[in-house]
Enzyme design. Structure first.
Site, PDB file in Angstrom:
ATOM      1  N   LYS A   5       0.843  -1.202   0.000  1.00 46.00           N
ATOM      2  CA  LYS A   5       0.000   0.000   0.000  1.00 46.00           C
ATOM      3  C   LYS A   5       0.880   1.255   0.000  1.00 46.00           C
ATOM      4  O   LYS A   5       2.085   1.181   0.267  1.00 46.00           O
ATOM      5  CB  LYS A   5      -0.917  -0.014   1.219  1.00 46.00           C
ATOM      6  N   ARG A 100     -10.860  -0.350  14.371  1.00 48.24           N
ATOM      7  CA  ARG A 100     -10.693   0.424  13.147  1.00 48.24           C
ATOM      8  C   ARG A 100     -11.635  -0.185  12.104  1.00 48.24           C
ATOM      9  O   ARG A 100     -12.726   0.292  11.919  1.00 48.24           O
ATOM     10  CB  ARG A 100      -9.220   0.399  12.715  1.00 48.24           C
ATOM     11  N   TYR A 222      14.340  30.134   7.835  1.00 49.71           N
ATOM     12  CA  TYR A 222      13.163  30.876   8.303  1.00 49.71           C
ATOM     13  C   TYR A 222      13.010  30.801   9.817  1.00 49.71           C
ATOM     14  O   TYR A 222      13.253  29.744  10.414  1.00 49.71           O
ATOM     15  CB  TYR A 222      11.892  30.270   7.698  1.00 49.71           C
ATOM     16  N   MET A 270      11.058  24.539   2.035  1.00 49.87           N
ATOM     17  CA  MET A 270      10.400  23.719   1.020  1.00 49.87           C
ATOM     18  C   MET A 270      11.426  22.909   0.212  1.00 49.87           C
ATOM     19  O   MET A 270      11.218  21.726  -0.063  1.00 49.87           O
ATOM     20  CB  MET A 270       9.594  24.619   0.075  1.00 49.87           C
TER      21      MET A 270
HETATM   22  C1  LIG Z   1      -0.386  -1.747   6.761  1.00 51.72           C
HETATM   23  C2  LIG Z   1      -0.987  -3.033   7.129  1.00 51.72           C
HETATM   24  C3  LIG Z   1      -0.179  -4.163   7.319  1.00 51.72           C
HETATM   25  C4  LIG Z   1       1.328  -4.108   7.304  1.00 51.72           C
HETATM   26  O1  LIG Z   1       1.801  -3.541   8.508  1.00 51.72           O
HETATM   27  P1  LIG Z   1       3.359  -3.383   8.826  1.00 51.72           P
HETATM   28  O2  LIG Z   1       3.389  -2.846  10.196  1.00 51.72           O
HETATM   29  O3  LIG Z   1       3.894  -2.398   7.829  1.00 51.72           O
HETATM   30  O4  LIG Z   1       3.975  -4.726   8.666  1.00 51.72           O
HETATM   31  C5  LIG Z   1      -0.819  -5.368   7.544  1.00 51.72           C
HETATM   32  N1  LIG Z   1      -2.166  -5.449   7.606  1.00 51.72           N
HETATM   33  C6  LIG Z   1      -2.963  -4.368   7.443  1.00 51.72           C
HETATM   34  C7  LIG Z   1      -4.433  -4.522   7.539  1.00 51.72           C
HETATM   35  C8  LIG Z   1      -2.400  -3.125   7.220  1.00 51.72           C
HETATM   36  O5  LIG Z   1      -3.199  -2.054   7.088  1.00 51.72           O
END
Ligand SMILES: *Cc1c(COP(=O)(O)O)cnc(C)c1O
Length: 325
Positions: A5, A100, A222, A270
């Site tokens: 992801k 979640r 800055y 930036m």
């Molecule tokens: C991001 C995620 C993972 C991977 O987690 P890591 O801590 O990067 O290994 C696994 N399962 C779900 C549902 C996630 O959202």
């Protein structure tokens, strides 16, 4: 399955997938990204970690053989509302304490049974996600909830993220879901990647593009966050928050200048940030600077900035030129 992801945690989806092509699956969020993997020729399992949000996507998901996490009643109803051209494999998610995504244990079973009777659904796996596998609390209470929820069922399951997979062997079931560890960073606040035998995949580098001789009492960049306590040499480094380097990095965040450890001074701009090179006489215009990666663990930079390696890696901006070696 490899979690890819967020553009493979900032590493580039297709390149990371190619490097991870031995894995039995990929997990990500966007249907478009899943289709890009299919178009690139990846044949293994691909799982959408949040499932689908619209009924219009389901036919494409089915015909592209993409699996869905199913975590809400709305998604179950969506899948019951018409006949698809092909069956979709489902990872049914149980909320075991993270609060979640997922069905609470008391309705998980009912939802799972509804999906078993659904003609649009092919194989079913059960799944959960740990909230505290990287910390003191561990996975025990969530494992207990999960095991009770699936008692008597024979589905494959998917439990472990990187932290759980490293620390809790009992979470290593049919489908593992490592993310961060594949990119060579540690999921634990108190244990480094090196201690875990992980090597950084991403090294963010730039160069010094100018030198300033700053007098005692003067600032750099800055705002007033830095005042020189002595006369000093400062290297102006071509990397800023538009490249994904965190603006909130405080004075003293580690950087490597020509392989020597140094510290940032002043507020990140930036396009530029500033390194104290008073004690690195060899450093000049053109000297390479490592912001994180080889020789400077991303976790150390993250800790200094009050965040975690994940956030720094994912924030790498599209404008940063990337070379794959
Ligand atoms: C991001 C995620 C993972 C991977 O987690 P890591 O801590 O990067 O290994 C696994 N399962 C779900 C549902 C996630 O959202």
């Amino acid at each position: 399955m490899a979690v890819v992801k967020a553009d493979a945690y900032g590493h580039g989806l297709l390149e990371a997938a190619a490097a991870l092509s031995d894995s039995d699956g990929f997990a990500l969020l966007d249907l478009d990204d899943a289709l890009r993997l299919r178009e690139a020729g990846f044949r293994q399992k691909i799982v959408l970690l949040e499932g689908c949000f619209s009924i219009d996507e389901l036919d494409e998901v089915a015909t592209s053989a993409i699996d869905l996490v199913i975590h809400s009643r709305e998604q179950v109803e969506m899948l019951e509302s018409g006949r698809l051209q092909k069956r979709i494999n489902a990872f049914v998610k149980c909320n075991t304490g993270m609060n979640r995504l997922g069905f609470r244990p008391d309705i998980f079973r009912k939802m799972l049974e509804r999906l078993e009777e659904n003609e649009n659904i092919g194989e079913i796996a059960s799944m959960t996600h740990f909230c505290c596998a990287d910390g003191e609390e561990g996975v025990k209470s969530q494992m207990d909830v999960f095991n009770a929820a699936v008692a008597g069922l024979n589905h494959p399951s998917s439990l472990a993220n990187s932290a759980a997979l490293i620390r809790y062997p009992e979470t290593r079931t049919e489908w593992l879901r490592p993310g961060i560890m594949l990119y060579g960073a540690s999921p634990f606040p108190e244990q480094t990647a090196e201690e875990l035998g992980l090597k950084p995949v991403m090294t963010l580098t730039s160069r010094i593009i100018a030198i300033q001789h700053v007098m005692k009492g003067e600032g750099v960049g800055y705002g007033p966050i830095f005042r020189a306590e002595r006369n000093m040499r400062v290297g102006i480094v071509a990397c800023g928050y538009a490249d994904g380097y965190p603006r909130h990095a405080p004075n003293g965040t580690p950087v490597l200048v020509g392989r020597q450890l140094s510290k940032t001074v002043g507020r990140v701009s930036m396009d530029m940030l500033y390194a104290d090179i008073s004690d690195i006489p060899d450093a000049g215009v053109g000297t390479e600077v490592v912001l994180w990666g080889e020789g400077l663990p991303v976790e150390e930079v993250a800790k200094c900035c009050g965040t975690i390696s994940y956030e720094l890696l994912c924030a790498l901006a599209p404008r940063v030129p990337v070379t794959y070696t």
